[in-house]
Design a protein around this motif. Structure first.
Motif, PDB file in Angstrom:
ATOM      1  N   TRP A 147       1.052   5.962  -5.192  1.00 22.59           N
ATOM      2  CA  TRP A 147       2.484   6.004  -4.925  1.00 22.59           C
ATOM      3  C   TRP A 147       3.155   7.071  -5.785  1.00 22.59           C
ATOM      4  O   TRP A 147       2.570   7.563  -6.748  1.00 22.59           O
ATOM      5  N   HIS A 152      -9.665  -1.518  -4.113  1.00 24.49           N
ATOM      6  CA  HIS A 152      -8.341  -1.993  -4.544  1.00 24.49           C
ATOM      7  C   HIS A 152      -7.470  -0.809  -5.027  1.00 24.49           C
ATOM      8  O   HIS A 152      -6.988  -0.781  -6.156  1.00 24.49           O
ATOM      9  N   HIS A 169      -4.287   1.859  -5.025  1.00 24.36           N
ATOM     10  CA  HIS A 169      -2.857   2.060  -4.772  1.00 24.36           C
ATOM     11  C   HIS A 169      -2.499   3.491  -5.170  1.00 24.36           C
ATOM     12  O   HIS A 169      -2.881   3.949  -6.246  1.00 24.36           O
ATOM     13  N   LEU A 196       7.215   2.880  -2.045  1.00 23.61           N
ATOM     14  CA  LEU A 196       5.888   3.063  -2.646  1.00 23.61           C
ATOM     15  C   LEU A 196       4.815   3.402  -1.618  1.00 23.61           C
ATOM     16  O   LEU A 196       3.635   3.069  -1.793  1.00 23.61           O
ATOM     17  N   THR A 214       2.120   5.689   0.388  1.00 21.57           N
ATOM     18  CA  THR A 214       1.206   6.744  -0.036  1.00 21.57           C
ATOM     19  C   THR A 214       1.769   8.095   0.398  1.00 21.57           C
ATOM     20  O   THR A 214       2.152   8.264   1.561  1.00 21.57           O
ATOM     21  N   ILE A 267      -8.296  -1.391   0.433  1.00 18.14           N
ATOM     22  CA  ILE A 267      -6.898  -1.784   0.240  1.00 18.14           C
ATOM     23  C   ILE A 267      -6.834  -3.298   0.156  1.00 18.14           C
ATOM     24  O   ILE A 267      -7.323  -3.998   1.037  1.00 18.14           O
ATOM     25  N   GLU A 272      -3.820   3.868  -9.047  1.00 22.51           N
ATOM     26  CA  GLU A 272      -4.529   2.825  -9.787  1.00 22.51           C
ATOM     27  C   GLU A 272      -5.604   2.272  -8.870  1.00 22.51           C
ATOM     28  O   GLU A 272      -5.429   2.186  -7.646  1.00 22.51           O
ATOM     29  N   GLN A 277      -4.167  -6.529  -0.461  1.00 27.74           N
ATOM     30  CA  GLN A 277      -2.775  -6.957  -0.560  1.00 27.74           C
ATOM     31  C   GLN A 277      -2.596  -7.806  -1.811  1.00 27.74           C
ATOM     32  O   GLN A 277      -3.160  -8.885  -1.937  1.00 27.74           O
ATOM     33  N   ASP A 278      -1.822  -7.306  -2.779  1.00 28.59           N
ATOM     34  CA  ASP A 278      -1.623  -8.036  -4.027  1.00 28.59           C
ATOM     35  C   ASP A 278      -0.746  -9.276  -3.799  1.00 28.59           C
ATOM     36  O   ASP A 278       0.137  -9.268  -2.957  1.00 28.59           O
TER      37      ASP A 278
END
Length: 284
Positions: A222, A218, A220, A192, A194, A281, A232, A283-284
């Motif tokens: 991919w 936030h 993402h 996943l 970028t 960015i 997203e 981190q989830d």
């Protein structure tokens, strides 16, 4: 399917020819052809699976099957290459007399079979990583067979038997070069990462300039596969927008992302005065 059956025939013929003649390069070519058969079966199966429809359990369907196939095929190319390097060095230290006439005939057979297989996949080779991986297997094997043919001629007419080991080593190095790029590309998609062509900071700067957009964060980006790139993100707005107002902005965002960055699946979470992490960015 046709290329699969062609390569099964070539592999069997080369194994028999390699054992009878004592040619390591012919056996290495047969081993490479065997990986071709495996890779083609994997590619064929993945191609069929990727067309299956999504279900409640598999909401993305099997769209990543071809990426997994490309990753497996690239991995086998590299593994086979190191096996060939080991045996080529061993044979170079202890050279053997080789029945070169059989080597010549078997290599010609392989060139014809793999050449036809390459032609069959030529048109679709840039369609996706899966087809590319199958094509690379076949093309490198065809070139390896050309090298084996040259080696057979040198052994037959000049008794230069060490060339068998040198050619095997050269084939292995070429396999590593080809396999590494495919391995890296498929690995990036599976992890996943970028996509290389997407600059997240640039995208955020452009969208932050839209009317009523306070901050995009936030984020993402991919690839699901080679046809689908997803983004997203969360966007803070400077006022409490109506849903219809948000839809107008969303359409502009989708158009920008699709036309300039080939991102064709966009999910935006709208926010107003929400207390959360506003980093680009997270981190989830």
């Amino acid at each position: 399917m046709l290329t699969i059956f062609l390569n099964i025939g070539i592999t069997v013929a080369q194994i028999i020819g390699g054992l009878i003649s004592g040619s390591l390069s012919l056996l290495s070519d047969a081993l490479h052809n065997f990986t071709d058969v495996i890779s083609l079966i994997i590619s064929y199966s993945a191609s069929k699976f990727s067309k299956k429809k999504a279900t409640l359990k598999y909401t993305f369907g099997y769209k990543r099957a071809e990426i997994i196939a490309a990753f497996i095929n690239a991995s086998t190319l590299i593994v086979v290459a190191f096996i060939l390097i080991y045996h080529s060095i061993e044979r170079f230290i202890n050279p053997q007399v080789i029945e070169s006439t059989l080597v010549i005939y078997m290599s010609i057979l392989a060139i014809l079979g793999n050449g036809f297989s390459v032609i069959l996949l030529l048109k679709d080779r840039k369609q996706n990583m899966n087809i590319t991986s199958a094509f690379e297997h076949l093309f490198t094997d065809m070139m390896a067979s050309v090298a084996v043919l040259i080696g057979g001629v040198l052994m037959k007419y000049y008794q230069i038997y060490w060339v068998d080991s040198v050619l095997t080593f050269a084939i292995a190095i070429y396999l590593i070069i080809v396999g590494y790029k495919l391995f890296k590309d498929s690995f990036n998609v599976l992890m996943l990462f970028t996509p290389n062509a997407v600059e997240i900071k640039e995208i955020v700067e452009r969208i932050d300039n839209f009317d009523h957009v306070k901050k995009m964060h936030h984020v993402h980006v991919w690839q699901l596969n080679e046809e689908e790139t997803h983004l997203e993100a969360e966007i803070d707005f400077d006022k409490d927008l109506k849903l219809s107002e948000f839809e107008v902005i969303l359409e502009k965002i989708e158009k920008l992302l699709n036309e300039d960055y080939a991102i064709n699946h966009v999910t935006i979470q709208p926010e107003f005065e929400k207390d959360d992490d506003k980093n680009l960015i997270v981190q989830d």
